[in-house]
Scaffold this motif. Sequence first.
Motif, short mmCIF file in Angstrom:
data_model
loop_
_atom_site.label_atom_id
_atom_site.label_comp_id
_atom_site.label_asym_id
_atom_site.label_seq_id
_atom_site.Cartn_x
_atom_site.Cartn_y
_atom_site.Cartn_z
N ILE A 44 38.63 -39.82 63.40
CA ILE A 44 37.65 -40.55 62.27
C ILE A 44 37.31 -39.65 61.42
N PHE A 45 36.91 -38.30 61.71
CA PHE A 45 36.35 -37.46 60.91
C PHE A 45 37.56 -36.40 60.01
N LYS A 46 38.85 -36.75 60.71
CA LYS A 46 39.76 -36.06 60.14
C LYS A 46 40.31 -36.96 58.77
N MET A 47 39.91 -38.25 58.88
CA MET A 47 40.14 -39.31 57.91
C MET A 47 39.04 -39.52 56.89
N MET A 48 37.74 -39.31 57.40
CA MET A 48 36.50 -39.60 56.66
C MET A 48 35.95 -38.17 55.99
N ASP A 49 35.83 -37.20 56.60
CA ASP A 49 35.07 -36.02 56.17
C ASP A 49 35.88 -35.30 55.08
N LYS A 50 35.85 -36.03 53.81
CA LYS A 50 36.58 -35.21 52.83
C LYS A 50 36.32 -33.76 52.46
N ASP A 51 34.89 -33.34 52.50
CA ASP A 51 34.43 -32.22 52.24
C ASP A 51 34.57 -31.20 53.30
N GLU A 52 34.84 -31.81 54.47
CA GLU A 52 35.12 -30.90 55.71
C GLU A 52 33.65 -29.97 56.15
N ASN A 53 32.78 -30.80 55.88
CA ASN A 53 31.20 -30.16 56.07
C ASN A 53 30.94 -30.42 57.33
N GLY A 54 31.45 -31.16 58.08
CA GLY A 54 31.21 -31.48 59.70
C GLY A 54 30.27 -32.74 59.81
N SER A 55 30.02 -33.47 58.56
CA SER A 55 29.09 -34.54 58.52
C SER A 55 29.47 -35.66 57.65
N LEU A 56 29.20 -36.65 57.82
CA LEU A 56 29.45 -37.92 56.89
C LEU A 56 28.59 -38.60 56.09
N ASP A 57 28.57 -38.38 54.71
CA ASP A 57 27.51 -39.26 54.05
C ASP A 57 27.66 -40.34 53.78
N MET A 58 26.93 -41.41 53.14
CA MET A 58 27.20 -42.86 53.00
C MET A 58 28.26 -42.92 52.27
N ALA A 59 28.75 -42.29 51.18
CA ALA A 59 29.93 -42.43 50.51
C ALA A 59 31.31 -42.23 51.28
N GLU A 60 31.44 -41.21 52.14
CA GLU A 60 32.38 -41.01 52.80
C GLU A 60 32.46 -41.90 53.92
N PHE A 61 31.54 -42.25 54.54
CA PHE A 61 31.57 -43.42 55.52
C PHE A 61 32.02 -44.78 55.13
N LYS A 62 31.67 -45.29 53.77
CA LYS A 62 32.04 -46.40 53.44
C LYS A 62 33.41 -46.24 52.89
N GLU A 63 33.77 -45.20 52.44
CA GLU A 63 35.35 -45.38 51.93
C GLU A 63 36.06 -45.32 53.02
N GLY A 64 35.75 -44.49 54.00
CA GLY A 64 36.45 -44.34 55.24
C GLY A 64 36.74 -45.70 56.15
N SER A 65 35.55 -46.24 56.08
CA SER A 65 35.44 -47.70 57.19
C SER A 65 36.32 -48.57 56.27
N LYS A 66 36.30 -48.54 55.03
CA LYS A 66 37.21 -49.74 54.11
C LYS A 66 38.56 -49.35 54.43
N ARG A 67 38.93 -48.29 54.80
CA ARG A 67 40.51 -47.89 55.28
C ARG A 67 40.74 -48.04 56.54
N ASP A 68 39.61 -48.07 57.46
CA ASP A 68 39.94 -48.33 59.01
C ASP A 68 39.05 -49.42 59.19
N GLU A 69 39.74 -50.63 59.50
CA GLU A 69 38.86 -51.68 59.67
C GLU A 69 38.14 -51.83 61.06
N THR A 70 38.57 -51.17 61.88
CA THR A 70 37.83 -51.10 63.36
C THR A 70 36.46 -50.76 63.26
N ILE A 71 36.11 -49.61 62.27
CA ILE A 71 34.84 -49.33 62.10
C ILE A 71 33.78 -50.47 61.78
N VAL A 72 34.40 -51.17 60.69
CA VAL A 72 33.48 -52.59 60.37
C VAL A 72 33.72 -53.76 61.38
#
Length: 208
Positions: free
Chosen positions: A170-198
Amino acid sequence: MGNRQSKLSQEELNQLQKDTHFDKKELQQWYKGFLKDCPSGMLTKEEFQKIYKQFFPFGDPTSFADYVFNVFDSDKSGSIDFKEFICALSVTSRGKMEDKLDWAFQLYDIDGDGEISYNEMLQIVEAIYKMVGLPLFLAVHMHRLTRFKVGSMVKLPADEDTPEKRVRKIFKMMDKDENGSLDMAEFKEGSKRDETIVSALSLYDGLV
């Protein structure tokens, strides 16, 4: 709403119709069922856990139920009244995608600091695996049909057969800035591409 009144007042009904996606009849039915399970008008964490245990008899849903309870308990009082219950149910079962994503973000952001750390997501995913004994995407799509008696029939993907592997993926896909955490924008963008999260939110619809 913890005063144990047998029916919702017209004022309460009107307000809840504005605040939720349920109509008057549905709200009355949910309230009747809520009072049947919680005569005090308040749902405790222990009672919430019992509900989950009925649906997950072959796993241990205690930890996951705790995390979900904390999101339902919007005023952080330690118990859930009917308004908190029905508003959360409305979002998870009938809310728009953006609302569901906001709600899911609260679930994963355990400490409420506005970011989802690797360890926070790992805690949630570990709780899910412990609860159902299956990875998230399988649990979502199979639990109602199989009653969780599918463990021996399912071979987990090699990159998701442990909570750690699932979270790394999940983090490999979502954590675009590779800072070890997901902000709201990263989470939302990644969740829309990985339907299992939603789609995991469908677990809550029917569990409560």
